[in-house]
Enzyme design. Structure first.
Site, PDB file in Angstrom:
ATOM      1  N   HIS A   5       0.834  -1.196   0.000  1.00  0.00           N
ATOM      2  CA  HIS A   5       0.000   0.000   0.000  1.00  0.00           C
ATOM      3  C   HIS A   5       0.875   1.254   0.000  1.00  0.00           C
ATOM      4  CE1 HIS A   5      -2.803   2.957   1.958  1.00  0.00           C
ATOM      5  NE2 HIS A   5      -3.593   2.465   1.024  1.00  0.00           N
ATOM      6  N   ASP A   6       1.903   1.275   0.850  1.00  0.00           N
ATOM      7  CA  ASP A   6       2.845   2.404   0.866  1.00  0.00           C
ATOM      8  C   ASP A   6       3.529   2.561  -0.483  1.00  0.00           C
ATOM      9  OD1 ASP A   6       2.267   2.985   3.498  1.00  0.00           O
ATOM     10  OD2 ASP A   6       4.091   2.069   4.309  1.00  0.00           O
TER      11      ASP A   6
END
EC number: 3.1.1.4
Length: 148
Positions: free
Chosen positions: A81-82
Site C-alpha cells: 500500500h505504501d
C-alpha cells in the site's frame, strides 16, 4: 611512446566494449504490475531485492496502526500500500481515482491474507477480515492526510 599509445588505445577500446548503464525503469507499467498484477509474494521478493532500484520502496509498515493486530501479519499488505502511494505520487499519478484503486488493492491483499484461515480456524478468518475492514476504513478516511 608507442607503448603508452597502445595502452591508451587498449583502455579506450575496453571502455567502449563495456555495456552502457541502462536507465532504471520504475514507470507506470512497472509500478502497476508490481502493485496490481503480481502476487504479494512476488511483490515482497522485488521489495526485498529493491528491484527496480529507482522505485520508492520506503515504508512505515502500517503507520500508526498495529502491524500485526491480534497476531495477523498485515505488514506485507501495508508495505505494498505504501509502495502504491509513494510511487503514485512520485509519478504524479496520485489522483483520487488512483488512491481508491490502491486502497481497494490493499483491502484485497488483506482479505487474501485472511483467507488462509479455514476449517477449525475459520473464526480467525472472520476476525481477520473485520480487522481488514477497519484498516481499509482508516486508509479511506485518513490516507489522504485529512483525518478527522
Amino acid at each position: 611512446m608507442k607503448l603508452s599509445v597502445l595502452l591508451a588505445l587498449g583502455a579506450s577500446s575496453l571502455a567502449a566494449a563495456a555495456p552502457a548503464a541502462t536507465a532504471c525503469d520504475c514507470g507506470a507499467a512497472v509500478t502497476d504490475r508490481l502493485l496490481f498484477s503480481s502476487s504479494i509474494s512476488t511483490f515482497q521478493a522485488a521489495r526485498n531485492a529493491l528491484n527496480p532500484p529507482c522505485c520508492d520502496w520506503s515504508s512505515d509498515n502500517c503507520s500508526s496502526s498495529p502491524d500485526k493486530p491480534r497476531g495477523y501479519d498485515f505488514i506485507p499488505s501495508c508495505q505494498r500500500h505504501d509502495y502504491g502511494y509513494r510511487n503514485g505520487k512520485r509519478l504524479n499519478r496520485f489522483t483520487e481515482d488512483y488512491r481508491k484503486k490502491v486502497d481497494d488493492n490493499f483491502k484485497a491483499d488483506l482479505y487474501n491474507y485472511c483467507s488462509q484461515f479455514s476449517g477449525l480456524e475459520s473464526w480467525k478468518g472472520v476476525e481477520c477480515r473485520r480487522y481488514a475492514d477497519i484498516y481499509y476504513f482508516f486508509v479511506r478516511e485518513c490516507g489522504d492526510g485529512d483525518c478527522p
